[in-house]
Design an enzyme around this catalytic site. Structure first.
Site, mmCIF file in Angstrom:
data_model
loop_
_atom_site.group_PDB
_atom_site.id
_atom_site.type_symbol
_atom_site.label_atom_id
_atom_site.label_comp_id
_atom_site.label_asym_id
_atom_site.label_seq_id
_atom_site.Cartn_x
_atom_site.Cartn_y
_atom_site.Cartn_z
ATOM 1 N N ASP A 1 -2.592 10.502 3.278
ATOM 2 C CA ASP A 1 -3.960 9.975 3.396
ATOM 3 C C ASP A 1 -4.585 11.032 4.220
ATOM 4 O O ASP A 1 -4.523 11.074 5.484
ATOM 5 C CB ASP A 1 -3.886 8.683 4.268
ATOM 6 C CG ASP A 1 -5.406 8.183 4.068
ATOM 7 O OD1 ASP A 1 -6.222 8.729 3.808
ATOM 8 O OD2 ASP A 1 -5.585 7.077 5.041
ATOM 9 N N LYS B 1 0.748 -1.190 -0.059
ATOM 10 C CA LYS B 1 -0.012 0.087 -0.067
ATOM 11 C C LYS B 1 0.949 1.238 -0.082
ATOM 12 O O LYS B 1 1.736 1.275 0.960
ATOM 13 C CB LYS B 1 -0.838 -0.054 1.191
ATOM 14 C CG LYS B 1 -1.426 1.573 1.530
ATOM 15 C CD LYS B 1 -2.497 1.494 2.545
ATOM 16 C CE LYS B 1 -3.126 2.704 3.002
ATOM 17 N NZ LYS B 1 -3.958 2.629 4.045
ATOM 18 N N ASP C 1 -12.001 7.073 3.713
ATOM 19 C CA ASP C 1 -10.937 6.904 4.604
ATOM 20 C C ASP C 1 -10.160 5.460 4.410
ATOM 21 O O ASP C 1 -9.248 5.228 4.740
ATOM 22 C CB ASP C 1 -10.828 7.433 5.917
ATOM 23 C CG ASP C 1 -9.798 7.720 6.712
ATOM 24 O OD1 ASP C 1 -8.777 7.402 6.012
ATOM 25 O OD2 ASP C 1 -9.922 7.893 7.903
ATOM 26 N N GLU D 1 -9.248 3.659 2.154
ATOM 27 C CA GLU D 1 -8.781 3.527 0.841
ATOM 28 C C GLU D 1 -7.590 2.553 0.522
ATOM 29 O O GLU D 1 -7.421 2.158 -0.579
ATOM 30 C CB GLU D 1 -8.244 5.073 0.454
ATOM 31 C CG GLU D 1 -6.810 5.308 0.886
ATOM 32 C CD GLU D 1 -6.572 5.197 2.440
ATOM 33 O OE1 GLU D 1 -7.602 5.442 3.283
ATOM 34 O OE2 GLU D 1 -5.364 5.038 2.635
ATOM 35 N N ARG E 1 -7.394 -0.740 1.536
ATOM 36 C CA ARG E 1 -7.895 -2.041 1.052
ATOM 37 C C ARG E 1 -8.287 -1.976 -0.519
ATOM 38 O O ARG E 1 -8.440 -2.694 -1.084
ATOM 39 C CB ARG E 1 -9.202 -2.207 1.896
ATOM 40 C CG ARG E 1 -10.186 -1.354 1.972
ATOM 41 C CD ARG E 1 -11.187 -1.637 3.027
ATOM 42 N NE ARG E 1 -10.495 -1.145 4.281
ATOM 43 C CZ ARG E 1 -11.145 -1.265 5.440
ATOM 44 N NH1 ARG E 1 -12.276 -1.750 5.735
ATOM 45 N NH2 ARG E 1 -10.693 -0.672 6.519
ATOM 46 N N ASP F 1 1.878 6.588 5.347
ATOM 47 C CA ASP F 1 0.849 5.671 4.922
ATOM 48 C C ASP F 1 1.163 4.847 3.698
ATOM 49 O O ASP F 1 0.539 4.061 2.825
ATOM 50 C CB ASP F 1 -0.644 6.434 4.505
ATOM 51 C CG ASP F 1 -1.746 5.474 4.856
ATOM 52 O OD1 ASP F 1 -1.501 4.566 5.637
ATOM 53 O OD2 ASP F 1 -2.695 5.637 4.200
ATOM 54 N N LYS G 1 -9.975 13.206 7.697
ATOM 55 C CA LYS G 1 -9.637 12.895 8.967
ATOM 56 C C LYS G 1 -9.482 14.204 10.059
ATOM 57 O O LYS G 1 -9.337 15.241 9.291
ATOM 58 C CB LYS G 1 -8.006 12.303 8.989
ATOM 59 C CG LYS G 1 -8.041 10.928 8.572
ATOM 60 C CD LYS G 1 -6.599 10.598 8.511
ATOM 61 C CE LYS G 1 -6.283 9.008 7.855
ATOM 62 N NZ LYS G 1 -6.991 7.908 8.676
HETATM 63 N N1 BES Z 1 -3.906 4.861 6.873
HETATM 64 C C1 BES Z 1 -5.366 4.758 7.754
HETATM 65 C C2 BES Z 1 -4.877 3.714 8.935
HETATM 66 C C3 BES Z 1 -3.885 4.264 9.669
HETATM 67 C C4 BES Z 1 -4.025 4.542 10.909
HETATM 68 C C5 BES Z 1 -2.523 4.065 9.476
HETATM 69 C C6 BES Z 1 -3.045 5.132 11.882
HETATM 70 C C7 BES Z 1 -1.707 4.545 10.446
HETATM 71 C C8 BES Z 1 -1.903 4.917 11.792
HETATM 72 C C9 BES Z 1 -6.300 3.959 6.942
HETATM 73 O O1 BES Z 1 -6.455 4.193 5.646
HETATM 74 C C10 BES Z 1 -7.777 4.269 7.453
HETATM 75 O O2 BES Z 1 -7.940 5.294 7.760
HETATM 76 N N2 BES Z 1 -8.200 3.389 8.157
HETATM 77 C C11 BES Z 1 -9.649 3.628 8.724
HETATM 78 C C12 BES Z 1 -10.631 2.682 8.437
HETATM 79 C C13 BES Z 1 -11.931 3.112 8.551
HETATM 80 C C14 BES Z 1 -12.452 4.208 7.860
HETATM 81 C C15 BES Z 1 -12.605 1.948 8.500
HETATM 82 C C16 BES Z 1 -9.326 3.770 10.278
HETATM 83 O O3 BES Z 1 -8.431 3.006 10.667
HETATM 84 O O4 BES Z 1 -9.919 4.695 11.066
HETATM 85 ZN ZN ZN Z 2 -4.392 4.992 4.607
HETATM 86 ZN ZN ZN Z 3 -7.549 6.090 5.229
#
Ligand code: BES
Ligand code: ZN
Ligand code: ZN
Length: 505
Positions: A277, A272, A354, A356, A358, A295, A284
C-alpha cells in the site's frame, strides 16, 4: 532440557514474590528449592532460570519458566510460558525439549481448576509452535537452529487425562501451524508476494489440505462489476487476485436429523489483501512506508483460518474470500474525486486513494453475500487510527450483531487473543455522506477514523450478521517477546477459527 513452570503466589503490589512450581515432582522441587527461596527468580511472565546437571533428573538441563501471578493463571499464560521455553532452547542448540504439564494442584485450593486439561495442552503446544519461527529467511547468514522434538510430561496417568492432553496437543498443532502459515505470508516483501503469488500459494495450500480454491483476476473482477475493487487495482502493473476458498463439511455431517442443508449457516471469511500500500495518488510519506507490505495481513488471517478449518473439520460450510491488489500511483491509477460503482450498485466518491482497503472489502463482502453467506467476518489492516485508539495490545472489533459478538467473545477465552469492541451505530453514518455520490471513502472529519471505516463496510453487509476486525495495530510487532519473534503476529487466526467452530451444528 526439561522445562517446568512456576507462578508467583504473592498478592498485593509490595509483597515479596513467592515463586512456586507447577509440579508435584519431588525430584524437581528438591533441586530447585534453594533458588526459589533465594529471591533470584521471581516467576514473572517470560522470566527464566537455567540449572545445569540437576541431580536426580534424567534431563541435562532444567529450565524454570515464570508464568506471572498465580491469580492470573490461565491457558494463555501457559501458551506464553511454553513459547519462552522454546525460544530459550532454540539459540542454545537444545534439540530435545520436554515440558512438564502444569499441575495446578501443586497450588492451594483457590487456584485449582484454572488449567483445564485439553485447553491447557492445546495452549502449550500452540505456544511452542508459535515460538519456533524466526523471520530471517532473507538473511544469508541465517542461523538454522531449531528444537527437533517436544515432549509433554504429564504426571497424571489416568487414561481420560491422557486422551485430553493428546486431543489438545493435536488441535494446538493444527491451529498454530495455520497461524505460522499466515505469519510466513505476512512476512513476505511486496516484490515477492504479489497478488498473483498470494493466489498461487493459497491454491497450493488448499490443494494440500483438501479445500476447493479458485483464483480469478482482472476479467472476473470486471465481469462481476466489482468497480470498487478494480479502482484500487487499476493503478498497478501487477494484476489483482480474487481468491475464493470453499470448505464443505463431510456428507451427512452437515445437517442435523431432518434439518435441510439450505437452513445451515454459511460463514463467509473476507480478507483485505493489499500486498503493498503506497497510498496511491494520495501517496504515503516515505517514513515507515516499507511496513505496508503487511497490508495483506487480513487476507493472511483468513487463508490461515481456512487451513485450520480444513483440518479441524467443523460441521459448517465456510467460504473464504480474499481481495488482493497492489495500491500504486500510476498513469492509470484512480484519483481523488473519482466516482466508482461498487458491485452492490452503490456509488462511491474517492476522496483519498489511501483508504483503499474498505474499497476492496466492499466488493468482497457483497460478493460473499451473493455466494450465499449467512454470517460474515472480515479482517483487515484497515486504519492507522485503530493503533492510536487501542495501542498494540487489543485489536479493534466492530459489528452489527450482538449475538455474533457474544460468540466471538466466547472464542476469545480459547484463543487468548484480545479484541476490543468499538461503536458502529447508524448515527455515525453522516461521516461518510458524499456531496455527489452515495457515500465517500473517508470521513468528513478525521475523528473516529476507525469507526468511519467500519461504517463504510457496514453499507455493504446490510442485515447480514457481520464482524469487522481492524488489525492494523496488532498484525506486526516490532518488539521481541520472550515467547515470540518480532514481526508478523498472525493475529486473528485463532479467534476466527473458534468463531467459525461456534456455528458448527
Ligand atoms: N493500510 C492502511 C492502514 C494501516 C496503517 C495499516 C498502519 C497498518 C499500519 C490503510 O489503507 C490506510 O492507509 N488508511 C488510512 C485511511 C485514511 C486515508 C482515511 C489511514 O489510516 O491513514
Ligand atoms: Zn491499506
Ligand atoms: Zn491505504
Amino acid at each position: 532440557m526439561l522445562a517446568v513452570f512456576a507462578v508467583d503466589l504473592a498478592t498485593g503490589k509490595d509483597a515479596d514474590p513467592m515463586p512456586t512450581l507447577l509440579t508435584t515432582s519431588d525430584a524437581v522441587t528438591g533441586v530447585t528449592g534453594r533458588f526459589l527461596r533465594g529471591g533470584e527468580f521471581k516467576a514473572t511472565l517470560g522470566e527464566t532460570l537455567l540449572l545445569h546437571g540437576p541431580g536426580g533428573l534424567k534431563a541435562e538441563r532444567l529450565l524454570i519458566v515464570g508464568l506471572g501471578k498465580a491469580k492470573k493463571l490461565c491457558p494463555d499464560q501457559v501458551r506464553k510460558g511454553a513459547g519462552t521455553a522454546v525460544r530459550f532452547a532454540k539459540p542454545r542448540g537444545v534439540r530435545d525439549l520436554a515440558i512438564a504439564f502444569p499441575e495446578d494442584k501443586a497450588l492451594s485450593d483457590e487456584h485449582l481448576d484454572e488449567l483445564p486439561c485439553a485447553p491447557t495442552a492445546r495452549a502449550l503446544v500452540e505456544g511452542a509452535e508459535l515460538a519456533d519461527p524466526d523471520y530471517d529467511t532473507y538473511k544469508t547468514d541465517r542461523n538454522d537452529k531449531a528444537v527437533a522434538s517436544l515432549t509433554i510430561v504429564a504426571a497424571d496417568a489416568e487414561r481420560s487425562v491422557q486422551e485430553e492432553v493428546r486431543a489438545g496437543f493435536a488441535e494446538g498443532r493444527i491451529v498454530a501451524g495455520a497461524q505460522n502459515f499466515t505469519r510466513s505470508l505476512v512476512n513476505e516483501p511486496g516484490n515477492v508476494l504479489t497478488p498473483t503469488v498470494l493466489g498461487e500459494r493459497t491454491a497450493r495450500m488448499c490443494a494440500e489440505v483438501g479445500l476447493e480454491c479458485e483464483v480469478y483476476s482482472t476479467e472476473k473482477i470486471k465481469e462481476l462489476k466489482m468497480g470498487a475493487f478494480w479502482s484500487v487495482a487499476q493503478g498497478s502493473e501487477e494484476p489483482p487476485a480474487l481468491i475464493v476458498m470453499r470448505y464443505e463439511p463431510e456428507v451427512g455431517a452437515g445437517a442435523k436429523e431432518g434439518a435441510a442443508a439450505s437452513s445451515m449457516p454459511v460463514v463467509g471469511l473476507v480478507g483485505k489483501g493489499i500486498t503493498f500500500d503506497t497510498g496511491g495518488i494520495s501517496i504515503k510519506p516515505a517514513d515507515g512506508m516499507e511496513k505496508m507490505k503487511y497490508d495483506m495481513a487480513g487476507a493472511g488471517a483468513m487463508i490461515g483460518a481456512m487451513r485450520a478449518i480444513a483440518q479441524l473439520k467443523p460441521k459448517v460450510r465456510v467460504i473464504g474470500i480474499v481481495c488482493s491488489a497492489e495500491n500504486m500511483p500510476d498513469g492509470k491509477a484512480f484519483k481523488p474525486g473519482d466516482v466508482v460503482t461498487a458491485m452492490s450498485g452503490k456509488t462511491i466518491e474517492i476522496v483519498n486513494t489511501d483508504a483503499e482497503g474498505r474499497l476492496v472489502l466492499a466488493d468482497g463482502l457483497h460478493y460473499a453475500k451473493t455466494l450465499g453467506c449467512t454470517h460474515l467476518i472480515n479482517a483487515a489492516t484497515l486504519t492507522g487510527a485503530i493503533g492510536v485508539a487501542l495501542g498494540r495490545l487489543n485489536a479493534g472489533l466492530f459489528s452489527n450483531d450482538d449475538e455474533a459478538v457474544e460468540r466471538f467473545e466466547d472464542g476469545l477465552k480459547v484463543s487468548g487473543e484480545r479484541f476490543w469492541r468499538l461503536p458502529c451505530t447508524d448515527d455515525y453514518a453522516d461521516q461518510i455522506k458524499s456531496a455527489i455520490a452515495d457515500i465517500q471513502n473517508t470521513g468528513i472529519t478525521r475523528y473516529g477514523g476507525s469507526i468511519t471505516a467500519a461504517m463504510f463496510l457496514k453499507e455493504f453487509v446490510g442485515e447480514t450478521p457481520w464482524i469487522h476486525l481492524d488489525i492494523a495495530g496488532t498484525a506486526w510487532d516490532d518488539e521481541q517477546k520472550p515467547w515470540m519473534a518480532k514481526g508478523p503476529t498472525g493475529i486473528g487466526v485463532r479467534s476466527i477459527v473458534e468463531w467459525v467452530r461456534g456455528y458448527s451444528v
